[in-house]
Design a protein around this motif. Structure first.
Motif, PDB file in Angstrom:
ATOM      1  N   ALA A   8       0.857  -1.182   0.000  1.00  0.00           N
ATOM      2  CA  ALA A   8       0.000   0.000   0.000  1.00  0.00           C
ATOM      3  C   ALA A   8       0.893   1.232   0.000  1.00  0.00           C
ATOM      4  O   ALA A   8       1.933   1.250   0.649  1.00  0.00           O
ATOM      5  N   THR A   9       0.496   2.255  -0.740  1.00  0.00           N
ATOM      6  CA  THR A   9       1.283   3.489  -0.770  1.00  0.00           C
ATOM      7  C   THR A   9       0.631   4.602   0.032  1.00  0.00           C
ATOM      8  O   THR A   9       1.258   5.610   0.320  1.00  0.00           O
ATOM      9  N   SER A  10      -0.641   4.444   0.345  1.00  0.00           N
ATOM     10  CA  SER A  10      -1.315   5.439   1.176  1.00  0.00           C
ATOM     11  C   SER A  10      -2.542   4.789   1.794  1.00  0.00           C
ATOM     12  O   SER A  10      -2.970   3.715   1.375  1.00  0.00           O
ATOM     13  N   GLY A  11      -3.076   5.423   2.780  1.00  0.00           N
ATOM     14  CA  GLY A  11      -4.271   4.918   3.443  1.00  0.00           C
ATOM     15  C   GLY A  11      -4.992   6.051   4.136  1.00  0.00           C
ATOM     16  O   GLY A  11      -4.387   7.065   4.493  1.00  0.00           O
ATOM     17  N   ILE A  12      -6.281   5.893   4.288  1.00  0.00           N
ATOM     18  CA  ILE A  12      -7.104   6.904   4.949  1.00  0.00           C
ATOM     19  C   ILE A  12      -7.919   6.226   6.029  1.00  0.00           C
ATOM     20  O   ILE A  12      -8.485   5.160   5.808  1.00  0.00           O
ATOM     21  N   MET A  13      -7.977   6.846   7.185  1.00  0.00           N
ATOM     22  CA  MET A  13      -8.842   6.381   8.265  1.00  0.00           C
ATOM     23  C   MET A  13      -9.750   7.529   8.654  1.00  0.00           C
ATOM     24  O   MET A  13      -9.298   8.661   8.757  1.00  0.00           O
ATOM     25  N   GLN A  14     -11.004   7.227   8.844  1.00  0.00           N
ATOM     26  CA  GLN A  14     -11.946   8.246   9.298  1.00  0.00           C
ATOM     27  C   GLN A  14     -12.733   7.663  10.451  1.00  0.00           C
ATOM     28  O   GLN A  14     -13.346   6.610  10.327  1.00  0.00           O
ATOM     29  N   PHE A  15     -12.701   8.347  11.580  1.00  0.00           N
ATOM     30  CA  PHE A  15     -13.424   7.905  12.749  1.00  0.00           C
ATOM     31  C   PHE A  15     -14.620   8.810  12.956  1.00  0.00           C
ATOM     32  O   PHE A  15     -14.498  10.025  12.908  1.00  0.00           O
ATOM     33  N   ASP A  16     -15.744   8.222  13.169  1.00  0.00           N
ATOM     34  CA  ASP A  16     -17.013   8.910  13.245  1.00  0.00           C
ATOM     35  C   ASP A  16     -17.248   9.465  14.647  1.00  0.00           C
ATOM     36  O   ASP A  16     -17.237   8.727  15.631  1.00  0.00           O
ATOM     37  N   ALA A  17     -17.475  10.765  14.732  1.00  0.00           N
ATOM     38  CA  ALA A  17     -17.736  11.409  16.022  1.00  0.00           C
ATOM     39  C   ALA A  17     -19.012  10.867  16.657  1.00  0.00           C
ATOM     40  O   ALA A  17     -19.174  10.932  17.877  1.00  0.00           O
ATOM     41  N   ASP A  18     -19.925  10.304  15.862  1.00  0.00           N
ATOM     42  CA  ASP A  18     -21.134   9.728  16.429  1.00  0.00           C
ATOM     43  C   ASP A  18     -20.823   8.495  17.262  1.00  0.00           C
ATOM     44  O   ASP A  18     -21.587   8.131  18.151  1.00  0.00           O
ATOM     45  N   ASP A  19     -19.705   7.837  16.978  1.00  0.00           N
ATOM     46  CA  ASP A  19     -19.309   6.667  17.755  1.00  0.00           C
ATOM     47  C   ASP A  19     -18.307   7.001  18.848  1.00  0.00           C
ATOM     48  O   ASP A  19     -18.337   6.434  19.923  1.00  0.00           O
ATOM     49  N   PHE A  20     -17.373   7.902  18.543  1.00  0.00           N
ATOM     50  CA  PHE A  20     -16.279   8.153  19.467  1.00  0.00           C
ATOM     51  C   PHE A  20     -16.324   9.516  20.131  1.00  0.00           C
ATOM     52  O   PHE A  20     -15.526   9.796  20.994  1.00  0.00           O
ATOM     53  N   GLY A  21     -17.234  10.383  19.740  1.00  0.00           N
ATOM     54  CA  GLY A  21     -17.308  11.709  20.325  1.00  0.00           C
ATOM     55  C   GLY A  21     -18.028  11.723  21.661  1.00  0.00           C
ATOM     56  O   GLY A  21     -18.709  10.780  22.037  1.00  0.00           O
ATOM     57  N   VAL A  22     -17.902  12.824  22.379  1.00  0.00           N
ATOM     58  CA  VAL A  22     -18.520  12.943  23.702  1.00  0.00           C
ATOM     59  C   VAL A  22     -20.042  12.985  23.613  1.00  0.00           C
ATOM     60  O   VAL A  22     -20.724  12.679  24.585  1.00  0.00           O
ATOM     61  N   ASN A  23     -20.585  13.357  22.469  1.00  0.00           N
ATOM     62  CA  ASN A  23     -22.039  13.425  22.324  1.00  0.00           C
ATOM     63  C   ASN A  23     -22.614  12.200  21.621  1.00  0.00           C
ATOM     64  O   ASN A  23     -23.755  12.206  21.177  1.00  0.00           O
ATOM     65  N   ALA A  24     -21.843  11.125  21.518  1.00  0.00           N
ATOM     66  CA  ALA A  24     -22.299   9.910  20.841  1.00  0.00           C
ATOM     67  C   ALA A  24     -23.455   9.282  21.611  1.00  0.00           C
ATOM     68  O   ALA A  24     -23.507   9.339  22.836  1.00  0.00           O
ATOM     69  N   LEU A  25     -24.374   8.677  20.867  1.00  0.00           N
ATOM     70  CA  LEU A  25     -25.500   7.992  21.490  1.00  0.00           C
ATOM     71  C   LEU A  25     -25.000   6.852  22.377  1.00  0.00           C
ATOM     72  O   LEU A  25     -25.465   6.663  23.496  1.00  0.00           O
ATOM     73  N   PHE A  26     -24.041   6.066  21.872  1.00  0.00           N
ATOM     74  CA  PHE A  26     -23.402   4.993  22.631  1.00  0.00           C
ATOM     75  C   PHE A  26     -21.895   5.217  22.568  1.00  0.00           C
ATOM     76  O   PHE A  26     -21.200   4.585  21.796  1.00  0.00           O
ATOM     77  N   PRO A  27     -21.369   6.161  23.366  1.00  0.00           N
ATOM     78  CA  PRO A  27     -19.948   6.500  23.247  1.00  0.00           C
ATOM     79  C   PRO A  27     -19.053   5.291  23.515  1.00  0.00           C
ATOM     80  O   PRO A  27     -19.321   4.496  24.406  1.00  0.00           O
ATOM     81  N   GLN A  28     -18.000   5.173  22.717  1.00  0.00           N
ATOM     82  CA  GLN A  28     -17.040   4.090  22.881  1.00  0.00           C
ATOM     83  C   GLN A  28     -15.928   4.555  23.809  1.00  0.00           C
ATOM     84  O   GLN A  28     -15.627   5.723  23.903  1.00  0.00           O
TER      85      GLN A  28
END
Length: 192
Positions: A8-28
């Motif tokens: 692989a020469t590049s990669g992208i990761m995107q983490f969803d604030a709905d899952d990991f943010g302080v206002n998430a319905l079910f915060p991880q």
């Protein structure tokens, strides 16, 4: 391609604030976030994403056949399988080890068993809320991908998440504008 391996020469990761943010319905938890980030970094380095390009899966694409990881799997589990079943479905596209109990789907971490959302091995599709482990099969899979690795039978646990702040304060708009203008000036781009 590097040293005969597709990488692989590049990669992208995107983490969803709905899952990991302080206002998430079910915060991880912070631990789950850390383990998830390391899991995704492994995919960016080629785990699962580069298996087929390097001849490490069979014609069906469902079975991992890389010799070093299969040997490590057999040594860990006391089996003599010729392939390791990969997760098929659920958005994982044969990029993760199967989480399960029966050969050839035994947990790759060598544990006595696992259930849904209860497998500590880093490269199964379901994370747990305590530090993940990296199995000998996972380390050896990176060797099959052409990476120089540590001894696959070294017991590795990911670090416990420290007290990571829930939010990182963003710099003010003025500071961002200044940094952008400074970057444009430094690169020689000028408006006429």
């Amino acid at each position: 391609t590097s040293s005969g391996f597709d990488r692989a020469t590049s990669g992208i990761m995107q983490f969803d604030a709905d899952d990991f943010g302080v206002n998430a319905l079910f915060p991880q938890s912070e631990q789950l976030f850390l383990d998830s980030a390391v899991h995704e970094i492994a995919h960016a380095l080629g785990f699962g994403t580069q298996f087929s390009f390097n001849g490490l899966v069979d014609a069906s694409g469902n079975n991992y056949i890389g010799t070093q990881a299969v040997a490590a799997f057999n040594a860990t589990n006391g089996t003599s399988v010729t392939s390791i079943l990969l997760e098929d479905g659920g958005g994982h596209w044969n990029e993760c080890w199967v989480e399960g109990l029966t050969a050839p789907c035994a947990p790759v971490d060598g544990s006595s068993g696992s259930g849904l959302f209860n497998d500590p091995e880093l490269m199964t599709p379901f994370a747990v809320d305590y530090p993940a482990t990296i199995s000998a099969a996972t380390i050896a899979a990176f060797s099959d991908l052409g990476y120089e690795t540590i001894d696959p039978f070294t017991n590795i646990s990911l670090p416990v998440a420290a007290n990571i702040p829930a939010e990182v304060p963003a710099p003010g708009t003025g500071l961002l504008m200044f940094a952008a203008l400074l970057g444009l000036y430094a690169s020689g781009v000028r408006r006429s």
